[in-house]
Motif scaffolding. Sequence first.
Motif, mmCIF file in Angstrom:
data_model
loop_
_atom_site.group_PDB
_atom_site.id
_atom_site.type_symbol
_atom_site.label_atom_id
_atom_site.label_comp_id
_atom_site.label_asym_id
_atom_site.label_seq_id
_atom_site.Cartn_x
_atom_site.Cartn_y
_atom_site.Cartn_z
ATOM 1 N N ASP A 186 0.840 -1.205 0.000
ATOM 2 C CA ASP A 186 0.000 0.000 0.000
ATOM 3 C C ASP A 186 0.876 1.256 0.000
ATOM 4 O OD1 ASP A 186 -1.822 2.024 0.499
ATOM 5 O OD2 ASP A 186 -2.208 1.421 2.566
ATOM 6 N N PRO A 187 0.823 2.078 -1.056
ATOM 7 C CA PRO A 187 1.709 3.246 -1.120
ATOM 8 C C PRO A 187 1.446 4.281 -0.035
ATOM 9 C CG PRO A 187 0.133 3.275 -2.937
ATOM 10 C CD PRO A 187 0.003 1.939 -2.283
ATOM 11 N N VAL A 188 0.207 4.394 0.434
ATOM 12 C CA VAL A 188 -0.092 5.346 1.509
ATOM 13 C C VAL A 188 0.646 4.930 2.780
ATOM 14 C CG1 VAL A 188 -1.897 6.288 2.995
ATOM 15 C CG2 VAL A 188 -2.340 5.963 0.552
ATOM 16 N N PHE A 189 0.565 3.667 3.115
ATOM 17 C CA PHE A 189 1.226 3.125 4.303
ATOM 18 C C PHE A 189 2.743 3.282 4.186
ATOM 19 C CE2 PHE A 189 1.876 -1.015 6.910
ATOM 20 C CZ PHE A 189 1.946 -0.306 8.092
ATOM 21 N N ILE A 190 3.275 2.924 3.034
ATOM 22 C CA ILE A 190 4.714 3.053 2.802
ATOM 23 C C ILE A 190 5.136 4.516 2.896
ATOM 24 C CG2 ILE A 190 6.538 2.795 1.061
ATOM 25 C CD1 ILE A 190 4.936 0.312 0.074
ATOM 26 N N GLY A 191 4.304 5.397 2.357
ATOM 27 C CA GLY A 191 4.622 6.819 2.387
ATOM 28 C C GLY A 191 4.685 7.384 3.789
ATOM 29 N N PHE A 192 3.708 7.054 4.623
ATOM 30 C CA PHE A 192 3.740 7.514 6.017
ATOM 31 C C PHE A 192 4.971 6.960 6.743
ATOM 32 C CE2 PHE A 192 -0.995 8.429 5.894
ATOM 33 C CZ PHE A 192 -0.866 9.782 6.212
ATOM 34 N N HIS A 193 5.290 5.707 6.466
ATOM 35 C CA HIS A 193 6.476 5.080 7.070
ATOM 36 C C HIS A 193 7.735 5.875 6.705
ATOM 37 C CE1 HIS A 193 8.974 1.599 8.373
ATOM 38 N NE2 HIS A 193 9.757 1.963 7.365
ATOM 39 N N LEU A 194 7.870 6.228 5.444
ATOM 40 C CA LEU A 194 9.059 6.953 4.989
ATOM 41 C C LEU A 194 9.086 8.384 5.508
ATOM 42 C CD1 LEU A 194 9.267 5.642 1.317
ATOM 43 C CD2 LEU A 194 10.914 5.209 3.148
ATOM 44 N N GLN A 195 7.942 9.033 5.503
ATOM 45 C CA GLN A 195 7.891 10.415 5.976
ATOM 46 C C GLN A 195 8.320 10.539 7.439
ATOM 47 O OE1 GLN A 195 3.751 11.190 4.957
ATOM 48 N NE2 GLN A 195 4.365 12.722 3.451
ATOM 49 N N ASN A 196 8.020 9.519 8.206
ATOM 50 C CA ASN A 196 8.353 9.549 9.634
ATOM 51 C C ASN A 196 9.669 8.836 9.946
ATOM 52 O OD1 ASN A 196 5.835 10.666 11.300
ATOM 53 N ND2 ASN A 196 5.058 9.547 9.523
ATOM 54 N N ARG A 197 10.391 8.431 8.903
ATOM 55 C CA ARG A 197 11.658 7.713 9.060
ATOM 56 C C ARG A 197 11.501 6.544 10.043
ATOM 57 N NH1 ARG A 197 15.749 9.965 11.226
ATOM 58 N NH2 ARG A 197 14.622 11.537 12.447
ATOM 59 N N ALA A 198 10.363 5.869 9.930
ATOM 60 C CA ALA A 198 10.042 4.770 10.852
ATOM 61 C C ALA A 198 10.896 3.543 10.544
ATOM 62 C CB ALA A 198 8.563 4.416 10.751
ATOM 63 N N GLN A 199 11.143 2.763 11.570
ATOM 64 C CA GLN A 199 11.844 1.489 11.409
ATOM 65 C C GLN A 199 10.848 0.343 11.248
ATOM 66 O OE1 GLN A 199 13.836 2.396 15.178
ATOM 67 N NE2 GLN A 199 15.760 1.806 14.204
#
Length: 478
Positions: A258-271
């Motif tokens: 899901d690109p939305v999920f991936i995008g939020f993950h990247l925006q927050n530099r999440a692990q």
Amino acid sequence: MLVTTTHTDEKKLLQQVRAAGQNHVLRYWNELDDSSRNKLLAQLREIDFDLLARLYRNLIENPAGAKLSSRLEPADFIQLPKTPEEKQPFEVAKQVGEQALRQGRVAAFVVAGGQGTRLGFTGPKGIFPITPVKQKSFFQLFAEQIKALSRKYQTTIPWLIMTSESNHEGAVEFFERHDFFGLPSADVMLFQQEMIPALDEQGKLILDAKDHIFTNPNGHGGSLSALHKSGALENLRARGIDLLFYFQVDNVLVKICDPVFIGFHLQNRAQMSAKVVSKRDAHEKVGVVAKIGGRLGVVEYSDLSEEQKSQTNPDGSLTFRAGSIAIHVFDVAFIEELNRDGFKLPWHVAHKVIPFLDERGEEQTPSRPNGYKFETFVFDALMYAERTVILEVAREQEFSPVKNDSGPDSPETARRDLVNLYGAWLEQAGVAVPRDAHNNVQGNIEISPLFALDAEELAAKISREIKFDGELYLETNP
């Protein structure tokens, strides 16, 4: 494949078994032929006797018990958007995620170690026929999603599939027989989950055959160690992939990568990131994502007090409502760190009924729990992540697991939820779809991911003249 040992190696191994106090597993040694001896030796060679001793000591003899912090708090999460202003960040996140997909940074990873036994089905759960019209298997449904995503973003999305000792050969044969459903075979990597022996009440290994020790899969948390030990992480690194989309095989509504999920993950530099749904009610038996002593984790339903289960916010919503649905995004570097200097996830124990071979060599199935199984949970990795994203999604769009042969969370409810999802897509495209008093679609609909991955794509493709007359199947040429 069995690996034979030299006489010296065999002697050392048997000495190790005796030193660990497990020499009873050699009770039938003199009755075994060379093949059976090698089979038993292969198992013994893989056993970490020191680990088993620690697990018995710490989880059975002197259990610390489930000590949930009195500071248990609800987790912060990104809630479903309701207004145009709230939807804007989702659009931005989608663009970020789509860019990562186009750059070939993402792989998909499904945990598929289960058998279809509880569904009255023989074989891996992933080959169970689940779609409402064409009866496609879970594996085919997911393969079509991955193929459609690869086409849409003009990229390669490798697919990692973790099987188990009991279903690996069946899964491999299924994919080979179906030519990997059009995916390049080099981009579909199947590898086995690790197994761990159970222990009886006295901390002894359990024989379930004269040449075999009872073992069980080491839990879905073991998927993260299997990625490391199988060489899959090294393969991903060589391909330039740094993000892994994790899901389980029995959720028919999962939006893979899901690109939305991936995008939020990247925006927050999440692990590590997790998707959640709002609990149906206070007593729905799902784990909830929460802060435990200030660290994120998943609290099992049975570990919440009655007060915590029913606690509400000022707006009437449940305080602990973020139900875990086992969908995650991981940084590959984070998984590597979890495996550095030994696997970091904690072990859990369950008291279970385990078939065994008695002293006369006869198979017995006890009527009450007689042994302990050990496993790890993938969501425990949240406590090690310094940066996380928890994203709420709509249950009717993204979560419909198949756990039972009938009733809730069964093939019947999964097919109903798929039909309702496809019906909603058609309605958004302007097609009239009849519904019953419970708002379920009257009829049967199936839309292949190869035709459309979502409502937006369907609306762009579908003919305005189309009529739904009770059954509809849409698919483009594979």
